[in-house]
Enzyme design. Structure first.
Site, PDB file in Angstrom:
ATOM      1  N   CYS A  42      57.986  27.144  20.070  1.00  0.00           N
ATOM      2  CA  CYS A  42      57.949  27.073  21.549  1.00  0.00           C
ATOM      3  C   CYS A  42      57.831  28.636  21.961  1.00  0.00           C
ATOM      4  O   CYS A  42      58.764  29.562  21.868  1.00  0.00           O
ATOM      5  CB  CYS A  42      58.914  26.474  22.431  1.00  0.00           C
ATOM      6  SG  CYS A  42      58.866  26.561  23.950  1.00  0.00           S
ATOM      7  N   GLN A  94      56.138  27.593  38.059  1.00  0.00           N
ATOM      8  CA  GLN A  94      55.224  28.699  38.057  1.00  0.00           C
ATOM      9  C   GLN A  94      55.309  29.421  39.604  1.00  0.00           C
ATOM     10  O   GLN A  94      55.738  28.884  40.628  1.00  0.00           O
ATOM     11  CB  GLN A  94      53.661  28.333  37.892  1.00  0.00           C
ATOM     12  CG  GLN A  94      53.456  27.926  36.459  1.00  0.00           C
ATOM     13  CD  GLN A  94      52.069  27.750  36.250  1.00  0.00           C
ATOM     14  OE1 GLN A  94      51.099  28.614  36.396  1.00  0.00           O
ATOM     15  NE2 GLN A  94      51.672  26.600  35.630  1.00  0.00           N
ATOM     16  N   HIS A 111      59.176  22.592  27.635  1.00  0.00           N
ATOM     17  CA  HIS A 111      60.030  23.656  28.066  1.00  0.00           C
ATOM     18  C   HIS A 111      60.257  23.671  29.371  1.00  0.00           C
ATOM     19  O   HIS A 111      59.129  23.693  30.361  1.00  0.00           O
ATOM     20  CB  HIS A 111      59.793  24.895  27.385  1.00  0.00           C
ATOM     21  CG  HIS A 111      61.112  25.939  27.551  1.00  0.00           C
ATOM     22  ND1 HIS A 111      61.963  26.043  26.352  1.00  0.00           N
ATOM     23  CD2 HIS A 111      61.852  26.572  28.543  1.00  0.00           C
ATOM     24  CE1 HIS A 111      63.057  26.945  26.643  1.00  0.00           C
ATOM     25  NE2 HIS A 111      62.913  27.023  28.105  1.00  0.00           N
ATOM     26  N   HIS A 136      65.518  23.986  25.639  1.00  0.00           N
ATOM     27  CA  HIS A 136      64.142  23.562  25.436  1.00  0.00           C
ATOM     28  C   HIS A 136      63.974  21.752  25.890  1.00  0.00           C
ATOM     29  O   HIS A 136      63.056  21.449  26.328  1.00  0.00           O
ATOM     30  CB  HIS A 136      63.643  23.547  23.959  1.00  0.00           C
ATOM     31  CG  HIS A 136      62.235  23.072  23.802  1.00  0.00           C
ATOM     32  ND1 HIS A 136      61.088  23.766  24.128  1.00  0.00           N
ATOM     33  CD2 HIS A 136      61.710  22.007  23.228  1.00  0.00           C
ATOM     34  CE1 HIS A 136      59.970  23.151  23.772  1.00  0.00           C
ATOM     35  NE2 HIS A 136      60.272  22.250  23.158  1.00  0.00           N
ATOM     36  N   CYS A 166      60.627  29.476  24.406  1.00  0.00           N
ATOM     37  CA  CYS A 166      62.202  29.638  24.210  1.00  0.00           C
ATOM     38  C   CYS A 166      62.774  30.952  24.173  1.00  0.00           C
ATOM     39  O   CYS A 166      62.004  31.957  23.752  1.00  0.00           O
ATOM     40  CB  CYS A 166      62.347  28.784  22.849  1.00  0.00           C
ATOM     41  SG  CYS A 166      62.609  27.119  23.202  1.00  0.00           S
ATOM     42  N   SER A 201      51.440  21.588  29.690  1.00  0.00           N
ATOM     43  CA  SER A 201      51.251  21.786  28.196  1.00  0.00           C
ATOM     44  C   SER A 201      52.440  22.013  27.265  1.00  0.00           C
ATOM     45  O   SER A 201      52.390  21.960  26.275  1.00  0.00           O
ATOM     46  CB  SER A 201      49.870  22.781  27.892  1.00  0.00           C
ATOM     47  OG  SER A 201      50.675  24.142  28.453  1.00  0.00           O
ATOM     48  N   ASN A 215      54.832  21.664  37.604  1.00  0.00           N
ATOM     49  CA  ASN A 215      54.317  20.658  36.881  1.00  0.00           C
ATOM     50  C   ASN A 215      55.168  20.045  35.864  1.00  0.00           C
ATOM     51  O   ASN A 215      55.401  20.600  35.059  1.00  0.00           O
ATOM     52  CB  ASN A 215      52.807  20.970  36.550  1.00  0.00           C
ATOM     53  CG  ASN A 215      52.037  21.507  37.516  1.00  0.00           C
ATOM     54  OD1 ASN A 215      51.957  20.788  38.664  1.00  0.00           O
ATOM     55  ND2 ASN A 215      51.071  22.469  37.534  1.00  0.00           N
ATOM     56  N   HIS A 234      60.298  24.767  32.970  1.00  0.00           N
ATOM     57  CA  HIS A 234      59.727  25.795  33.570  1.00  0.00           C
ATOM     58  C   HIS A 234      58.910  25.467  34.929  1.00  0.00           C
ATOM     59  O   HIS A 234      58.422  24.420  34.838  1.00  0.00           O
ATOM     60  CB  HIS A 234      58.762  26.654  32.842  1.00  0.00           C
ATOM     61  CG  HIS A 234      57.564  26.245  32.339  1.00  0.00           C
ATOM     62  ND1 HIS A 234      57.275  24.956  31.515  1.00  0.00           N
ATOM     63  CD2 HIS A 234      56.072  26.456  32.690  1.00  0.00           C
ATOM     64  CE1 HIS A 234      56.032  24.741  31.268  1.00  0.00           C
ATOM     65  NE2 HIS A 234      55.335  25.529  31.999  1.00  0.00           N
TER      66      HIS A 234
END
Length: 348
Positions: free
Chosen positions: A52, A170, A166, A115, A55, A163, A155, A168
């Protein structure tokens, strides 16, 4: 002659934030076809994935190594949609082929080094750290002279185009006010100029009286399904106090906001006992150095799932060519969400 019933008969609802209408067709929920089924991931994720690129300690595709971070970690997006370069351009005078360079900064916000965690499964203090990081990013990015808007969003789930599982989100900060935000800005401002009050504060006061679409609330925030909601289980988090952005929150409000995020995402996961996908984002005052008394802090959640963990709503045909449409009423979806347990299904 039949008497109109908003729970049974088709009707349109107006969204005062965007100035757009939505078609509500509650009778369609009785149709036999129940929608396209999507594959549901049953994979159990590890706490750390050596492959990943998000990570802690791993090397990303551009050769840079992530820090060995312990909570929130932020870096400039390796494949940004916007570039932090000032681009001189010739003046474009053709009204049919207008364009202009757009300058901005894209950042990735890793919520946790774990993760296999998502917001509904995080501890409250970890979510509070995310809120604090968002606040600092809004302040830092918005303070740049060429940044007029800071969009914070997440998202979640492959079905939303994410995609990497993990945890996260933006941040896209740019020199222009984006189209959807600009629509909202104009309607908020128009209402404020006419009524000398906040559109969303007045709306929230009415919703609290009606109690038809309230999902949950705490001392400082309300989570509700908007009267004009498009997505089946769409919700908004709205502040009870009138303020325009993250930087105006007290410490108590930051904690309450984190609690509201955790509560609604737990209910989402409990709805179909799956890691519930969604796109979410904060709408707050632009950073164009102007006063914005019309802005009232709120956060949108747009989840696509319709009837199960494998059936989603699609925006096609009429929705793309005419206007947005939904079957289940906002009142019904609010009732369903409201009655769900507050404890995550994995912990019961």
């Amino acid at each position: 002659m039949k008497t109109f019933d908003s729970n049974e008969h088709p009707h349109r609802r107006y969204n005062p934030l965007t100035g757009e209408w939505i078609l509500v067709s509650p009778h369609r929920s009785k149709r036999p076809w129940q929608g396209q089924k999507e594959a549901v991931s049953g994979n159990t994720l590890p706490a750390y994935d050596p492959e990943c690129y998000l990570c802690a300690g791993n090397v990303r595709s551009n050769g840079e190594q992530n820090a060995d971070y312990k909570d929130v970690y932020i870096f400039d997006n390796d494949f940004p949609a916007l570039l932090n370069d000032e681009m001189p351009s010739e003046i474009n005078t053709d009204p049919l082929f207008r364009y202009r360079p757009e300058r901005g900064i894209n950042r990735v916000v890793c919520f946790s080094p774990e993760h296999n965690l998502t917001i509904p499964e995080m501890e409250l203090d970890a979510i509070e750290k995310i809120v604090s990081a968002w606040t600092q990013q809004y302040l830092d990015l918005g303070g740049k002279d060429f940044i007029n808007h800071v969009q914070i969003f997440e998202n979640k789930g492959a079905v939303m185009g994410c995609s990497n599982p993990h945890p996260h989100g933006q941040i896209w900060a740019q020199s222009s006010i984006p189209t959807q935000v600009e629509k909202t800005q104009k309607n908020l401002e128009r209402y404020y100029q006419k009524n000398k009050s906040s559109l969303l504060l007045d709306y929230l006061e009415q919703e609290l009286k009606r109690k038809e679409r309230i999902v949950l609330e705490n001392e400082h925030f309300v989570v509700l399904v908007p009267f004009w909601a498009i997505w089946p289980y769409e919700t908004m988090i709205i502040s009870k106090r009138h303020f325009g952005s993250l930087i105006s929150m007290s410490n108590e409000e930051k904690s309450a906001f984190a609690a509201a995020m955790k509560s609604i995402t737990v209910k989402y996961d409990n709805l179909f006992e799956t890691s519930f996908p969604y796109s979410s984002g904060i709408h707050q005052a632009p950073t164009d150095k102007a006063a914005h008394p019309e802005w009232h802090f709120h956060m949108h959640f747009y989840p696509p799932l319709l009837r199960s963990a494998s059936v989603k709503k699609f925006m096609v045909g009429y929705e793309m060519l005419g206007e947005a449409q939904r079957d289940i009423t906002p009142e019904k979806s609010a009732e369903i969400l409201r009655q769900l347990p507050d404890t995550h299904y994995k912990k019961r």
